[in-house]
Design a protein around this motif. Structure first.
Motif, mmCIF file in Angstrom:
data_model
loop_
_atom_site.group_PDB
_atom_site.id
_atom_site.type_symbol
_atom_site.label_atom_id
_atom_site.label_comp_id
_atom_site.label_asym_id
_atom_site.label_seq_id
_atom_site.Cartn_x
_atom_site.Cartn_y
_atom_site.Cartn_z
ATOM 1 N N UNK A 1 10.688 1.035 16.876
ATOM 2 C CA UNK A 1 9.406 1.118 17.296
ATOM 3 C C UNK A 1 8.739 2.078 17.633
ATOM 4 N N UNK A 2 7.232 1.571 17.805
ATOM 5 C CA UNK A 2 5.861 2.732 17.278
ATOM 6 C C UNK A 2 5.803 2.160 18.817
ATOM 7 N N UNK A 3 4.799 3.569 19.549
ATOM 8 C CA UNK A 3 4.677 4.311 20.687
ATOM 9 C C UNK A 3 4.300 2.678 21.207
ATOM 10 N N UNK A 4 3.378 2.453 20.311
ATOM 11 C CA UNK A 4 2.108 1.207 20.688
ATOM 12 C C UNK A 4 3.212 -0.209 20.526
ATOM 13 N N UNK A 5 4.316 -0.211 20.666
ATOM 14 C CA UNK A 5 5.607 -1.212 21.213
ATOM 15 C C UNK A 5 5.729 -2.219 19.595
ATOM 16 N N UNK A 6 4.903 -2.047 18.419
ATOM 17 C CA UNK A 6 4.857 -2.466 17.332
ATOM 18 C C UNK A 6 6.829 -2.075 16.431
ATOM 19 N N UNK A 7 7.456 -3.401 16.142
ATOM 20 C CA UNK A 7 8.763 -3.328 15.101
ATOM 21 C C UNK A 7 8.553 -2.671 14.179
ATOM 22 N N UNK A 8 9.285 -1.694 14.069
ATOM 23 C CA UNK A 8 9.025 -1.039 12.659
ATOM 24 C C UNK A 8 10.079 -1.655 11.589
ATOM 25 N N UNK A 9 10.213 -2.868 10.435
ATOM 26 C CA UNK A 9 11.205 -2.997 9.380
ATOM 27 C C UNK A 9 11.916 -2.158 8.317
ATOM 28 N N UNK A 10 12.333 -2.153 7.430
ATOM 29 C CA UNK A 10 12.659 -1.475 6.059
ATOM 30 C C UNK A 10 13.248 -2.559 5.570
ATOM 31 N N UNK A 11 12.873 -1.619 3.851
ATOM 32 C CA UNK A 11 14.323 -1.741 2.776
ATOM 33 C C UNK A 11 14.545 -0.893 2.264
ATOM 34 N N UNK B 1 0.611 -1.424 -0.181
ATOM 35 C CA UNK B 1 -0.020 0.110 -0.015
ATOM 36 C C UNK B 1 0.610 1.272 0.193
ATOM 37 N N UNK B 2 0.253 2.264 -0.668
ATOM 38 C CA UNK B 2 1.106 3.525 -0.698
ATOM 39 C C UNK B 2 -0.309 4.429 -0.302
ATOM 40 N N UNK B 3 0.315 5.285 0.677
ATOM 41 C CA UNK B 3 -1.130 5.847 1.262
ATOM 42 C C UNK B 3 0.025 6.875 2.333
ATOM 43 N N UNK B 4 -0.889 7.766 2.264
ATOM 44 C CA UNK B 4 -0.641 8.914 3.817
ATOM 45 C C UNK B 4 -0.580 7.946 5.088
ATOM 46 N N UNK B 5 0.697 7.888 5.521
ATOM 47 C CA UNK B 5 0.588 6.885 6.962
ATOM 48 C C UNK B 5 0.816 8.050 8.239
ATOM 49 N N UNK B 6 -0.447 7.893 8.547
ATOM 50 C CA UNK B 6 -0.546 8.626 10.275
ATOM 51 C C UNK B 6 0.243 8.715 11.463
ATOM 52 N N UNK B 7 1.047 8.055 10.863
ATOM 53 C CA UNK B 7 2.346 7.706 11.797
ATOM 54 C C UNK B 7 3.775 7.878 11.539
ATOM 55 N N UNK B 8 3.557 8.673 10.447
ATOM 56 C CA UNK B 8 4.607 9.480 9.890
ATOM 57 C C UNK B 8 5.747 8.385 8.606
ATOM 58 N N UNK B 9 5.628 7.504 8.831
ATOM 59 C CA UNK B 9 6.096 6.155 8.288
ATOM 60 C C UNK B 9 5.812 6.958 6.220
ATOM 61 N N UNK B 10 7.021 6.675 6.233
ATOM 62 C CA UNK B 10 6.789 7.513 4.187
ATOM 63 C C UNK B 10 7.233 5.987 3.470
ATOM 64 N N UNK B 11 6.879 5.858 2.513
ATOM 65 C CA UNK B 11 6.853 5.171 1.613
ATOM 66 C C UNK B 11 5.729 3.478 1.306
#
Length: 145
Positions: A124-134, A52-62
């Protein structure tokens, strides 16, 4: 490639820990969410991957891996690499990212299949999710950062 609403993929999504269920009991028809999206599945319908390409409210881009579920014999890291190639073709130069909920995964190493596919942990997000990226044009490696 298939469409948002593919019944076989919907059944896989409903088994995923991130599945949102309507409180009023409505039956879900679509599962990918708003924005530009690509829904991928194996021929047998035993694996699902959604970009999905969308505006993520968390501030993540891509480009976001919104859903990944593999119930088939294919190695998850191989499916992720194949999905990566499609994302790179459709959105060249874009960062890819996903969230992983360690509390909902049986693995002692949450996101391991993404790490094996060359992704890296980036927070990590404030809610405890791990953020992974490439990142675009990132080298593929089999080790963790």
């Amino acid at each position: 490639m298939t469409k948002d609403g593919d019944r076989t993929c919907l059944a896989l999504y409903e088994k995923h820990y991130s599945c949102h269920r309507y409180r009023d009991g409505r039956k879900r028809v679509l599962f990918a969410g708003p924005g530009e999206k690509i829904v991928l599945r194996t021929a047998r319908g035993d694996a699902l991957f959604v970009w999905r390409k969308f505006i993520d409210r968390s501030g993540q881009e891509g480009v976001n891996c919104a859903i990944f579920r593999n119930e088939g014999p294919h190695r998850s890291s191989v499916l992720i690499r194949q999905a990566d190639a499609i994302a790179d073709f459709c959105w060249p130069g874009q960062r890819c990212y996903t969230y992983c909920n360690p509390a909902k995964i049986r693995s002692a190493n949450p996101g391991y299949c993404f790490l094996c596919a060359g992704w890296r942990r980036c927070g990590m997000t404030k809610g405890g999710l791990v953020v992974l990226e490439r990142r675009p044009n990132s080298a593929r490696c089999r080790q963790e950062d």
